[in-house]
Write a protein that holds these residues in place. Structure first.
Motif, PDB file in Angstrom:
ATOM      1  N   GLY A  66       0.797  -1.218   0.000  1.00 42.91           N
ATOM      2  CA  GLY A  66       0.000   0.000   0.000  1.00 42.91           C
ATOM      3  C   GLY A  66       0.831   1.269   0.000  1.00 42.91           C
ATOM      4  O   GLY A  66       1.952   1.302   0.510  1.00 42.91           O
ATOM      5  N   ARG A  67       0.258   2.300  -0.569  1.00 43.88           N
ATOM      6  CA  ARG A  67       0.925   3.597  -0.638  1.00 43.88           C
ATOM      7  C   ARG A  67       1.045   4.223   0.750  1.00 43.88           C
ATOM      8  O   ARG A  67       1.968   4.984   1.013  1.00 43.88           O
ATOM      9  CB  ARG A  67       0.163   4.518  -1.577  1.00 43.88           C
ATOM     10  CG  ARG A  67       0.957   5.749  -1.972  1.00 43.88           C
ATOM     11  CD  ARG A  67       0.221   6.599  -2.971  1.00 43.88           C
ATOM     12  NE  ARG A  67       0.140   5.917  -4.248  1.00 43.88           N
ATOM     13  CZ  ARG A  67      -0.824   6.099  -5.138  1.00 43.88           C
ATOM     14  NH1 ARG A  67      -1.802   6.946  -4.892  1.00 43.88           N
ATOM     15  NH2 ARG A  67      -0.824   5.446  -6.265  1.00 43.88           N
ATOM     16  N   LYS A  68       0.115   3.935   1.636  1.00 47.89           N
ATOM     17  CA  LYS A  68       0.194   4.475   2.996  1.00 47.89           C
ATOM     18  C   LYS A  68       1.299   3.802   3.800  1.00 47.89           C
ATOM     19  O   LYS A  68       1.887   4.416   4.680  1.00 47.89           O
ATOM     20  CB  LYS A  68      -1.136   4.296   3.720  1.00 47.89           C
ATOM     21  CG  LYS A  68      -2.212   5.225   3.221  1.00 47.89           C
ATOM     22  CD  LYS A  68      -3.466   5.067   4.050  1.00 47.89           C
ATOM     23  CE  LYS A  68      -4.551   6.007   3.546  1.00 47.89           C
ATOM     24  NZ  LYS A  68      -5.796   5.845   4.313  1.00 47.89           N
ATOM     25  N   ILE A  69       1.568   2.542   3.494  1.00 45.98           N
ATOM     26  CA  ILE A  69       2.627   1.815   4.201  1.00 45.98           C
ATOM     27  C   ILE A  69       3.994   2.303   3.742  1.00 45.98           C
ATOM     28  O   ILE A  69       4.870   2.605   4.547  1.00 45.98           O
ATOM     29  CB  ILE A  69       2.501   0.291   3.945  1.00 45.98           C
ATOM     30  CG1 ILE A  69       1.145  -0.230   4.369  1.00 45.98           C
ATOM     31  CG2 ILE A  69       3.627  -0.470   4.604  1.00 45.98           C
ATOM     32  CD1 ILE A  69       0.933  -0.395   5.845  1.00 45.98           C
ATOM     33  N   LYS A  70       4.196   2.348   2.441  1.00 47.46           N
ATOM     34  CA  LYS A  70       5.456   2.811   1.837  1.00 47.46           C
ATOM     35  C   LYS A  70       5.135   3.877   0.803  1.00 47.46           C
ATOM     36  O   LYS A  70       4.770   3.566  -0.332  1.00 47.46           O
ATOM     37  CB  LYS A  70       6.201   1.646   1.161  1.00 47.46           C
ATOM     38  CG  LYS A  70       6.737   0.610   2.103  1.00 47.46           C
ATOM     39  CD  LYS A  70       7.908   1.151   2.866  1.00 47.46           C
ATOM     40  CE  LYS A  70       8.495   0.078   3.766  1.00 47.46           C
ATOM     41  NZ  LYS A  70       9.593   0.581   4.544  1.00 47.46           N
ATOM     42  N   PRO A  71       5.251   5.147   1.144  1.00 44.84           N
ATOM     43  CA  PRO A  71       4.894   6.215   0.198  1.00 44.84           C
ATOM     44  C   PRO A  71       5.806   6.289  -1.028  1.00 44.84           C
ATOM     45  O   PRO A  71       5.372   6.720  -2.092  1.00 44.84           O
ATOM     46  CB  PRO A  71       5.020   7.490   1.022  1.00 44.84           C
ATOM     47  CG  PRO A  71       5.152   7.070   2.432  1.00 44.84           C
ATOM     48  CD  PRO A  71       5.585   5.661   2.447  1.00 44.84           C
ATOM     49  N   ARG A  76       8.178   0.508  -2.517  1.00 42.79           N
ATOM     50  CA  ARG A  76       7.076  -0.413  -2.808  1.00 42.79           C
ATOM     51  C   ARG A  76       7.491  -1.459  -3.832  1.00 42.79           C
ATOM     52  O   ARG A  76       7.223  -2.650  -3.662  1.00 42.79           O
ATOM     53  CB  ARG A  76       5.850   0.351  -3.329  1.00 42.79           C
ATOM     54  CG  ARG A  76       5.109   1.128  -2.300  1.00 42.79           C
ATOM     55  CD  ARG A  76       3.738   1.551  -2.773  1.00 42.79           C
ATOM     56  NE  ARG A  76       3.735   2.271  -4.034  1.00 42.79           N
ATOM     57  CZ  ARG A  76       3.862   3.590  -4.163  1.00 42.79           C
ATOM     58  NH1 ARG A  76       4.047   4.336  -3.096  1.00 42.79           N
ATOM     59  NH2 ARG A  76       3.802   4.163  -5.348  1.00 42.79           N
ATOM     60  N   ARG A 118       5.320  -2.149   9.251  1.00 43.73           N
ATOM     61  CA  ARG A 118       5.379  -0.720   9.553  1.00 43.73           C
ATOM     62  C   ARG A 118       6.796  -0.240   9.852  1.00 43.73           C
ATOM     63  O   ARG A 118       6.996   0.913  10.151  1.00 43.73           O
ATOM     64  CB  ARG A 118       4.502  -0.410  10.766  1.00 43.73           C
ATOM     65  CG  ARG A 118       3.053  -0.662  10.519  1.00 43.73           C
ATOM     66  CD  ARG A 118       2.423   0.548   9.972  1.00 43.73           C
ATOM     67  NE  ARG A 118       0.982   0.326   9.792  1.00 43.73           N
ATOM     68  CZ  ARG A 118       0.240   1.094   9.057  1.00 43.73           C
ATOM     69  NH1 ARG A 118       0.755   2.098   8.425  1.00 43.73           N
ATOM     70  NH2 ARG A 118      -1.034   0.841   8.934  1.00 43.73           N
TER      71      ARG A 118
END
Length: 145
Positions: A66-71, A76, A118
């Motif tokens: 996810g983009r929220k996990i790894k911007p 990613r 995280r």
């Protein structure tokens, strides 16, 4: 000898037809999947009726970060590459799982590996291999229930 090397490389490869594609197939998976969670990967799996051009004994897989996990896109993509590589090495176990779930019908085991870690630093390839092996063994044990 060369032929044995080539055959072993093919056995551990990940072909395009083994990747789960298409929004309808992915939405079917997310709506009807069972889940199993590890330390930094969550796996969603369900036997689904999807179009298939390869061997029915192989599961269709999806790798998600996810983009929220790894911007950062570079991070990613690196995590996806590591998950794919770890899955390639544990593909024999995935084939066993697919055989238990799919049976003789038109269904194929579809699996989504979601990275949920995280930590600032991503795990190593060895950690991914252990995690994916444990998750696939969990899927296999759920099939026997």
């Amino acid at each position: 000898m060369f032929r044995d090397i080539v055959n072993s490389v093919r056995a551990h490869s990940l072909k395009k037809y083994e990747i789960l594609r298409g929004s309808s197939s992915v939405s079917k998976l997310f709506s009807s999947a069972r889940s199993y969670r590890g330390n930094f990967i969550k796996v969603l799996f369900a036997p689904l009726e999807v179009t298939w051009k390869g061997h029915r004994s192989l599961p269709k897989v999806l790798f998600i970060v996810g983009r929220k996990i790894k911007p950062n896109a570079v991070d990613r993509n690196r995590i996806k590459r590591l998950m794919k590589e770890a899955y390639r090495h544990e593909k024999a176990l995935a084939t066993e799982c697919a055989g238990k779930y799919a049976g003789n019908g038109d269904r194929i085991l579809c699996v989504a590996f979601m990275y949920i870690g995280r930590k600032k630093n991503s795990p190593s390839l060895g950690s991914f291999r252990k995690e994916i092996r444990a998750l696939l063994e969990g899927i296999k044990s759920m099939a026997q229930c």
